[in-house]
Design a protein around this motif. Sequence first.
Motif, PDB file in Angstrom:
ATOM      1  N   LEU A  84       0.832  -1.193   0.000  1.00 39.59           N
ATOM      2  CA  LEU A  84       0.000   0.000   0.000  1.00 39.59           C
ATOM      3  C   LEU A  84       0.872   1.249   0.000  1.00 39.59           C
ATOM      4  CD1 LEU A  84      -2.658  -1.023   2.710  1.00 39.59           C
ATOM      5  CD2 LEU A  84      -2.669  -1.489   0.249  1.00 39.59           C
ATOM      6  N   GLY A  85       0.676   2.100  -0.996  1.00 45.17           N
ATOM      7  CA  GLY A  85       1.364   3.392  -0.992  1.00 45.17           C
ATOM      8  C   GLY A  85       2.774   3.371  -1.536  1.00 45.17           C
ATOM      9  N   ILE A  86       3.073   2.473  -2.479  1.00 45.58           N
ATOM     10  CA  ILE A  86       4.426   2.459  -3.063  1.00 45.58           C
ATOM     11  C   ILE A  86       4.668   3.721  -3.888  1.00 45.58           C
ATOM     12  CG2 ILE A  86       5.821   1.325  -4.850  1.00 45.58           C
ATOM     13  CD1 ILE A  86       5.075  -1.308  -3.729  1.00 45.58           C
ATOM     14  N   GLY A  87       3.633   4.221  -4.526  1.00 43.92           N
ATOM     15  CA  GLY A  87       3.761   5.488  -5.241  1.00 43.92           C
ATOM     16  C   GLY A  87       4.000   5.337  -6.731  1.00 43.92           C
ATOM     17  N   ILE A  88       4.197   6.473  -7.366  1.00 46.37           N
ATOM     18  CA  ILE A  88       4.416   6.514  -8.811  1.00 46.37           C
ATOM     19  C   ILE A  88       5.768   5.885  -9.131  1.00 46.37           C
ATOM     20  CG2 ILE A  88       4.744   8.036 -10.794  1.00 46.37           C
ATOM     21  CD1 ILE A  88       2.915  10.040  -9.441  1.00 46.37           C
ATOM     22  N   LEU A  89       5.778   4.963 -10.076  1.00 42.54           N
ATOM     23  CA  LEU A  89       7.005   4.232 -10.369  1.00 42.54           C
ATOM     24  C   LEU A  89       7.994   5.043 -11.197  1.00 42.54           C
ATOM     25  CD1 LEU A  89       5.571   0.656 -10.995  1.00 42.54           C
ATOM     26  CD2 LEU A  89       6.539   1.627  -8.911  1.00 42.54           C
ATOM     27  N   MET A 121      -2.015   7.129  -6.331  1.00 45.71           N
ATOM     28  CA  MET A 121      -1.135   7.834  -7.258  1.00 45.71           C
ATOM     29  C   MET A 121      -0.810   7.016  -8.511  1.00 45.71           C
ATOM     30  SD  MET A 121      -0.581  10.675  -5.602  1.00 45.71           S
ATOM     31  CE  MET A 121       0.860  11.396  -6.403  1.00 45.71           C
ATOM     32  N   PHE A 122      -1.146   5.729  -8.522  1.00 41.02           N
ATOM     33  CA  PHE A 122      -0.782   4.883  -9.661  1.00 41.02           C
ATOM     34  C   PHE A 122      -1.301   5.473 -10.971  1.00 41.02           C
ATOM     35  CE2 PHE A 122      -0.480   0.587  -7.209  1.00 41.02           C
ATOM     36  CZ  PHE A 122       0.840   0.869  -6.903  1.00 41.02           C
ATOM     37  N   ARG A 123      -0.429   5.474 -11.983  1.00 36.04           N
ATOM     38  CA  ARG A 123      -0.826   5.822 -13.342  1.00 36.04           C
ATOM     39  C   ARG A 123      -1.119   4.535 -14.106  1.00 36.04           C
ATOM     40  NH1 ARG A 123       4.673   8.034 -15.044  1.00 36.04           N
ATOM     41  NH2 ARG A 123       5.087   6.048 -14.042  1.00 36.04           N
ATOM     42  N   GLU A 124      -1.612   4.681 -15.313  1.00 35.33           N
ATOM     43  CA  GLU A 124      -1.927   3.501 -16.104  1.00 35.33           C
ATOM     44  C   GLU A 124      -0.683   2.658 -16.344  1.00 35.33           C
ATOM     45  OE1 GLU A 124      -3.945   2.237 -20.427  1.00 35.33           O
ATOM     46  OE2 GLU A 124      -3.805   4.351 -19.834  1.00 35.33           O
ATOM     47  N   VAL A 125       0.455   3.299 -16.608  1.00 34.17           N
ATOM     48  CA  VAL A 125       1.682   2.547 -16.869  1.00 34.17           C
ATOM     49  C   VAL A 125       2.132   1.805 -15.614  1.00 34.17           C
ATOM     50  CG1 VAL A 125       3.254   4.468 -16.326  1.00 34.17           C
ATOM     51  CG2 VAL A 125       3.998   2.663 -17.894  1.00 34.17           C
ATOM     52  N   ASP A 126       1.887   2.379 -14.431  1.00 29.73           N
ATOM     53  CA  ASP A 126       2.229   1.700 -13.181  1.00 29.73           C
ATOM     54  C   ASP A 126       1.387   0.443 -13.013  1.00 29.73           C
ATOM     55  OD1 ASP A 126       3.987   3.809 -12.559  1.00 29.73           O
ATOM     56  OD2 ASP A 126       2.378   4.945 -11.605  1.00 29.73           O
ATOM     57  N   ARG A 127       0.087   0.583 -13.272  1.00 27.25           N
ATOM     58  CA  ARG A 127      -0.805  -0.575 -13.140  1.00 27.25           C
ATOM     59  C   ARG A 127      -0.440  -1.661 -14.154  1.00 27.25           C
ATOM     60  NH1 ARG A 127      -4.436   3.778 -12.079  1.00 27.25           N
ATOM     61  NH2 ARG A 127      -4.951   3.956 -14.284  1.00 27.25           N
ATOM     62  N   ASP A 128      -0.105  -1.230 -15.371  1.00 27.91           N
ATOM     63  CA  ASP A 128       0.284  -2.206 -16.405  1.00 27.91           C
ATOM     64  C   ASP A 128       1.566  -2.934 -15.998  1.00 27.91           C
ATOM     65  OD1 ASP A 128      -1.881  -1.491 -17.905  1.00 27.91           O
ATOM     66  OD2 ASP A 128      -0.769  -0.206 -19.291  1.00 27.91           O
ATOM     67  N   PHE A 155       3.187  -3.909   3.566  1.00 26.04           N
ATOM     68  CA  PHE A 155       4.359  -3.085   3.262  1.00 26.04           C
ATOM     69  C   PHE A 155       3.842  -1.684   2.978  1.00 26.04           C
ATOM     70  CE2 PHE A 155       7.819  -1.929   0.020  1.00 26.04           C
ATOM     71  CZ  PHE A 155       8.653  -1.433   1.014  1.00 26.04           C
ATOM     72  N   LEU A 156       4.136  -0.764   3.904  1.00 28.51           N
ATOM     73  CA  LEU A 156       3.622   0.609   3.844  1.00 28.51           C
ATOM     74  C   LEU A 156       4.799   1.585   3.846  1.00 28.51           C
ATOM     75  CD1 LEU A 156       0.947   0.272   6.716  1.00 28.51           C
ATOM     76  CD2 LEU A 156       0.684  -0.345   4.308  1.00 28.51           C
ATOM     77  N   PRO A 157       5.494   1.737   2.732  1.00 27.46           N
ATOM     78  CA  PRO A 157       6.685   2.598   2.732  1.00 27.46           C
ATOM     79  C   PRO A 157       6.347   4.084   2.686  1.00 27.46           C
ATOM     80  CG  PRO A 157       6.325   1.693   0.539  1.00 27.46           C
ATOM     81  CD  PRO A 157       5.260   1.103   1.425  1.00 27.46           C
ATOM     82  N   PHE A 257      -1.818  11.254  -0.072  1.00 25.30           N
ATOM     83  CA  PHE A 257      -0.552  10.729  -0.539  1.00 25.30           C
ATOM     84  C   PHE A 257       0.112  11.819  -1.372  1.00 25.30           C
ATOM     85  CE2 PHE A 257      -2.870   6.982   0.492  1.00 25.30           C
ATOM     86  CZ  PHE A 257      -1.936   6.000   0.767  1.00 25.30           C
ATOM     87  N   GLU A 258       1.392  12.009  -1.158  1.00 31.16           N
ATOM     88  CA  GLU A 258       2.105  13.037  -1.900  1.00 31.16           C
ATOM     89  C   GLU A 258       3.349  12.447  -2.551  1.00 31.16           C
ATOM     90  OE1 GLU A 258       3.011  16.172   0.756  1.00 31.16           O
ATOM     91  OE2 GLU A 258       0.916  16.775   1.061  1.00 31.16           O
ATOM     92  N   THR A 259       3.698  13.065  -3.681  1.00 34.88           N
ATOM     93  CA  THR A 259       4.936  12.676  -4.361  1.00 34.88           C
ATOM     94  C   THR A 259       6.026  13.638  -3.956  1.00 34.88           C
ATOM     95  OG1 THR A 259       3.726  11.823  -6.261  1.00 34.88           O
ATOM     96  CG2 THR A 259       6.037  12.330  -6.595  1.00 34.88           C
ATOM     97  N   ASN A 260       7.114  13.109  -3.447  1.00 34.95           N
ATOM     98  CA  ASN A 260       8.255  13.930  -3.055  1.00 34.95           C
ATOM     99  C   ASN A 260       9.084  14.223  -4.280  1.00 34.95           C
ATOM    100  OD1 ASN A 260      10.529  15.096  -2.039  1.00 34.95           O
ATOM    101  ND2 ASN A 260      10.807  13.628  -0.377  1.00 34.95           N
ATOM    102  N   ALA A 261       9.175  15.488  -4.661  1.00 35.51           N
ATOM    103  CA  ALA A 261       9.922  15.843  -5.858  1.00 35.51           C
ATOM    104  C   ALA A 261      11.377  15.429  -5.758  1.00 35.51           C
ATOM    105  CB  ALA A 261       9.822  17.341  -6.122  1.00 35.51           C
ATOM    106  N   ASP A 262      11.895  15.358  -4.533  1.00 32.05           N
ATOM    107  CA  ASP A 262      13.294  14.966  -4.349  1.00 32.05           C
ATOM    108  C   ASP A 262      13.524  13.514  -4.655  1.00 32.05           C
ATOM    109  OD1 ASP A 262      13.862  17.525  -3.528  1.00 32.05           O
ATOM    110  OD2 ASP A 262      13.625  17.054  -1.400  1.00 32.05           O
TER     111      ASP A 262
END
Length: 264
Positions: A84-89, A121-128, A155-157, A257-262
């Motif tokens: 849960l919450g791995i984020g954008i790949l 946050m998953f995009r289509e490419v992440d799900r694929d 697993f909750l990173p 959920f937020e994406t860390n630009a760093d």
Amino acid sequence: MSKVVDTAPTDSPELQGFKYVSRKKVSRRQAQRDARTAKDPLAQLHVRYNTQRALLLEHKYVDRVIELLDTAHIDRVGLHFRLLGIGILANAPSVTQLAFAVLLGEALGLPMSEVRASDPMFREVDRDFLTSLGVQVVTIAEGEVFDTHHNTLLFLPHVPKSVTERALRTFWDKDILHRLTIIGNDIRRYPDTYPHTRLQKESPCLLAAAAWADVHPLPNDLPANNVFNDLAVHRFATADPLPQIDFDAHKIEQEHFETNADDA
């Protein structure tokens, strides 16, 4: 047919100040494959994923985490594994965390078809990409529905603390809480990070468990220190009665959920 490509000069301390330039042959077919990969986001993910998977294997990272799970006496029988919450790949830490999760599932003997992942946050490419690995991609609502009759590993990173609170509430019974294991942010730090009154109001289970959970920090010796920093294995078995909490009076806060630009 092939073409010769100059590689960059090498400045290695072992060369004692000397430099050399190597010339390697790259087949036209390989060059075409590389060009196609550069244009294909899914293929790019596979390359990055395999690179991080190789890094984790080189450092025997998962082997060491398995030792922590054994130390924590996790019961693998009928184990359910959720990511849960791995984020954008597209973010480097997310790809490494995914490679870790897949390797961990393999080490635990779990078929990938039984591993579930969800993230708003998953995009289509992440799900694929996850589907191509055999991982089940589910909705947030499905991802946070747990069967308390089964041993569950989450697993909750670096997720919002509300995700951990929700999981704890689901298992908040002395006779079933021992079935829950969480690999996530070290919950012992929350009382030092947030005001006590806020935790008591919004995250009462997390606040209570922080005082007695069995916590085993993950190794943090990879080249990038923003992947597994502050993560730990948590076990919640206790012989003492759990605090009685009126969940209706303690609403879980709405966190995003937020994406860390760093991390990109």
